[in-house]
Scaffold this motif. Structure first.
Motif, PDB file in Angstrom:
ATOM      1  N   PHE A  74       0.787  -1.270   0.167  1.00 46.48           N
ATOM      2  CA  PHE A  74      -0.131  -0.049   0.034  1.00 46.48           C
ATOM      3  C   PHE A  74       0.834   1.316  -0.083  1.00 46.48           C
ATOM      4  O   PHE A  74       0.504   2.114   0.163  1.00 46.48           O
ATOM      5  N   GLY A  75       2.215   1.143  -0.271  1.00 50.33           N
ATOM      6  CA  GLY A  75       2.945   2.219  -0.275  1.00 50.33           C
ATOM      7  C   GLY A  75       3.601   2.728   0.824  1.00 50.33           C
ATOM      8  O   GLY A  75       3.322   2.100   2.139  1.00 50.33           O
ATOM      9  N   TYR A  76       3.843   4.014   1.256  1.00 50.65           N
ATOM     10  CA  TYR A  76       4.605   4.397   2.277  1.00 50.65           C
ATOM     11  C   TYR A  76       4.247   5.823   2.803  1.00 50.65           C
ATOM     12  O   TYR A  76       4.752   6.382   3.625  1.00 50.65           O
ATOM     13  N   GLY A  77       2.823   5.806   2.557  1.00 51.94           N
ATOM     14  CA  GLY A  77       2.318   7.052   2.817  1.00 51.94           C
ATOM     15  C   GLY A  77       2.253   7.378   4.352  1.00 51.94           C
ATOM     16  O   GLY A  77       2.493   8.368   4.735  1.00 51.94           O
ATOM     17  N   LEU A 222      -3.740   9.726  12.462  1.00 56.70           N
ATOM     18  CA  LEU A 222      -3.534   9.287  11.024  1.00 56.70           C
ATOM     19  C   LEU A 222      -2.553   7.739  11.077  1.00 56.70           C
ATOM     20  O   LEU A 222      -2.891   7.156  10.186  1.00 56.70           O
ATOM     21  N   LEU A 223      -1.690   7.806  12.027  1.00 57.27           N
ATOM     22  CA  LEU A 223      -0.810   6.485  12.096  1.00 57.27           C
ATOM     23  C   LEU A 223      -1.655   5.314  12.464  1.00 57.27           C
ATOM     24  O   LEU A 223      -1.587   4.588  11.928  1.00 57.27           O
ATOM     25  N   VAL A 224      -2.623   5.632  13.373  1.00 59.38           N
ATOM     26  CA  VAL A 224      -3.516   4.542  13.729  1.00 59.38           C
ATOM     27  C   VAL A 224      -4.303   4.164  12.637  1.00 59.38           C
ATOM     28  O   VAL A 224      -4.621   2.920  12.395  1.00 59.38           O
ATOM     29  N   GLY A 225      -4.874   5.217  11.804  1.00 62.24           N
ATOM     30  CA  GLY A 225      -5.802   4.720  10.669  1.00 62.24           C
ATOM     31  C   GLY A 225      -7.021   5.443  10.718  1.00 62.24           C
ATOM     32  O   GLY A 225      -7.956   4.997  11.557  1.00 62.24           O
ATOM     33  N   ARG A 226      -6.985   6.555  10.010  1.00 57.31           N
ATOM     34  CA  ARG A 226      -8.248   7.558   9.807  1.00 57.31           C
ATOM     35  C   ARG A 226      -9.192   7.303   8.902  1.00 57.31           C
ATOM     36  O   ARG A 226      -8.577   7.290   7.783  1.00 57.31           O
ATOM     37  N   THR A 254     -13.304   2.945   5.063  1.00 57.79           N
ATOM     38  CA  THR A 254     -12.318   3.692   4.291  1.00 57.79           C
ATOM     39  C   THR A 254     -10.956   4.020   5.394  1.00 57.79           C
ATOM     40  O   THR A 254     -11.297   3.939   6.346  1.00 57.79           O
ATOM     41  N   MET A 255      -9.790   4.262   4.686  1.00 61.17           N
ATOM     42  CA  MET A 255      -8.833   4.528   5.571  1.00 61.17           C
ATOM     43  C   MET A 255      -7.712   5.455   4.714  1.00 61.17           C
ATOM     44  O   MET A 255      -7.663   5.169   3.528  1.00 61.17           O
ATOM     45  N   GLN A 256      -7.353   6.486   5.444  1.00 65.03           N
ATOM     46  CA  GLN A 256      -6.358   7.302   5.009  1.00 65.03           C
ATOM     47  C   GLN A 256      -4.764   6.675   4.895  1.00 65.03           C
ATOM     48  O   GLN A 256      -4.462   6.552   6.332  1.00 65.03           O
ATOM     49  N   LEU A 257      -4.402   6.191   3.853  1.00 65.76           N
ATOM     50  CA  LEU A 257      -3.112   5.545   3.966  1.00 65.76           C
ATOM     51  C   LEU A 257      -2.048   6.634   3.776  1.00 65.76           C
ATOM     52  O   LEU A 257      -0.745   6.198   4.076  1.00 65.76           O
ATOM     53  N   GLY A 258      -2.078   7.873   3.262  1.00 66.44           N
ATOM     54  CA  GLY A 258      -1.184   8.805   3.420  1.00 66.44           C
ATOM     55  C   GLY A 258      -1.958  10.119   2.972  1.00 66.44           C
ATOM     56  O   GLY A 258      -3.261  10.124   2.677  1.00 66.44           O
ATOM     57  N   PRO A 259      -1.091  11.246   2.644  1.00 68.96           N
ATOM     58  CA  PRO A 259      -1.793  12.511   2.263  1.00 68.96           C
ATOM     59  C   PRO A 259      -2.744  12.543   1.016  1.00 68.96           C
ATOM     60  O   PRO A 259      -3.668  13.095   0.836  1.00 68.96           O
ATOM     61  N   ARG A 298      -6.917   5.269  -4.073  1.00 69.01           N
ATOM     62  CA  ARG A 298      -5.833   4.531  -4.874  1.00 69.01           C
ATOM     63  C   ARG A 298      -6.282   2.792  -5.002  1.00 69.01           C
ATOM     64  O   ARG A 298      -6.049   2.491  -5.894  1.00 69.01           O
ATOM     65  N   TYR A 299      -6.927   2.659  -3.836  1.00 72.12           N
ATOM     66  CA  TYR A 299      -7.514   0.997  -3.809  1.00 72.12           C
ATOM     67  C   TYR A 299      -8.877   0.972  -3.528  1.00 72.12           C
ATOM     68  O   TYR A 299      -9.588   1.483  -2.518  1.00 72.12           O
ATOM     69  N   VAL A 300      -9.706   0.097  -4.291  1.00 70.84           N
ATOM     70  CA  VAL A 300     -10.850  -0.200  -4.211  1.00 70.84           C
ATOM     71  C   VAL A 300     -11.079  -1.699  -4.053  1.00 70.84           C
ATOM     72  O   VAL A 300     -10.879  -2.429  -5.208  1.00 70.84           O
ATOM     73  N   PHE A 301     -11.659  -2.325  -2.989  1.00 71.42           N
ATOM     74  CA  PHE A 301     -11.935  -3.709  -2.728  1.00 71.42           C
ATOM     75  C   PHE A 301     -13.503  -3.642  -2.376  1.00 71.42           C
ATOM     76  O   PHE A 301     -14.000  -3.093  -1.602  1.00 71.42           O
TER      77      PHE A 301
END
Length: 328
Positions: A74-77, A222-226, A254-259, A298-301
């Motif tokens: 999922f990248g390094y966001g 945001l680190l926890v997962g917002r 939904t989750m914010q993986l990075g900006p 970026r990702y849809v499941f």
């Protein structure tokens, strides 16, 4: 795969702020040593802390922009939030800690300050430079808030781009700190009592403490997962339920993986007559619509699921993000 370029505007904002803070830190340090002012020395450490913070924020932008790989699919966001959190902690320890400690020492010792003229000159020049840096951050905040159809205040409170938030808050705190230092130095000169200089130093430290706490809280969340904000979540729901073969959304997460990276996962109840090919086509269409309308996604499941027993056909069970941020 080549390294993804970080957000150009945010990088520019951070670089301008870092260069301004470095120049100001040197000038404040010289003025503080010449005058012996606790407030000026605290302001010098304040600017050093801000400069170090900008370096860490630059690292956050660079490291967080790296593309996904097999070990980090999922990248390094989220790494950008790690570096931004370190920046907030540095401001807390180095900036606030020194300012409060030095202010208390000045009040207890009551050492007489030296020449005040250098302090006034540096404070005036620093105010001008900090204003330029803040103006750039304000322009970016206003531009982004218009993009997301929200107010600048709400954008700052909820944005997932913590770098621009950090620069805005730090530059704002810097201007307030300069005013506090000027008042402290002036009162000490007028009264001959270093108490006011020490109080100004303590207030600068408390100001830095507040800024550090706000930034730390935002990055930890945001680190926890917002989740994404309610408005965006509702738009995602509407896009999915508008698909011809979809009966209802059972769960939407939904989750914010990075900006700039958002993950969308949903349990979807498709029409009973939908074939496997229909479901595949609907999943492709959902991804196309969501990414086309919201580039940050970026990702849809989608997970086909049966309706829950006893539930109505139009019921929805979705995530409630509360005060979650806009993606920027």
């Amino acid at each position: 795969m080549a390294e993804a370029a970080p957000r150009t505007e945010s990088v520019g904002t951070v670089v301008v702020a870092g260069a301004a803070n470095l120049a100001i830190a040197v000038a404040k340090l010289i003025a503080g040593l010449l005058s012996g002012s606790a407030a000026m020395l605290s302001e010098a450490v304040h600017s050093v802390a801000d400069t170090t913070t900008e370096v860490l924020l630059y690292a956050a932008l660079r490291r967080g922009a790296r593309p996904a790989d097999p070990r980090h699919p999922f990248g390094y966001g989220k790494e950008s939030y790690v570096w931004a959190l370190l920046a907030a902690l540095f401001t807390f320890v180095a900036g606030a800690g020194f300012a409060v400690t030095h202010g208390v020492t000045t009040i207890l010792v009551h050492e007489h300050s030296g020449d005040y003229l250098a302090s006034y000159v540096v404070l005036a020049v620093s105010f001008g430079i900090e204003s330029v840096s803040l103006a750039r951050a304000v322009r970016q905040v206003r531009r982004e808030s218009r993009r997301w159809r929200t107010t600048p205040r709400r954008f700052l409170r909820t944005t997932a781009d913590t770098t621009v938030k950090a620069v805005f808050l730090e530059d704002s705190a810097a201007l307030v700190g300069l005013l506090l230092a000027a008042v402290g130095v002036a009162l000490s000169q007028l009264t001959g009592d270093e108490l006011y200089d020490g109080i100004a130093s303590i207030l600068i430290g408390l100001l830095l403490l507040v800024v550090a706490a706000i930034l730390a809280h935002s990055n930890v969340s945001l680190l926890v997962g917002r989740a994404v904000p309610g408005r965006l979540r509702r738009e995602i729901e509407d896009e999915l339920t508008d698909l011809p073969t979809v009966r209802r959304i059972d769960t939407l997460l939904t989750m914010q993986l990075g900006p700039d990276d958002v993950l969308v996962a949903a349990k979807v109840d498709f029409a009973d007559e939908a074939t496997g090919a229909d479901i595949e086509a609907a999943a492709d269409e959902a991804e196309r619509r969501l990414i086309g309308r919201h580039p940050g996604i970026r990702y849809v499941f989608l997970d086909p699921t049966r309706s829950r027993p006893g539930s109505s056909g139009d019921a929805r069970h979705t995530q409630d993000p509360g005060g979650s941020p806009p993606t920027t």
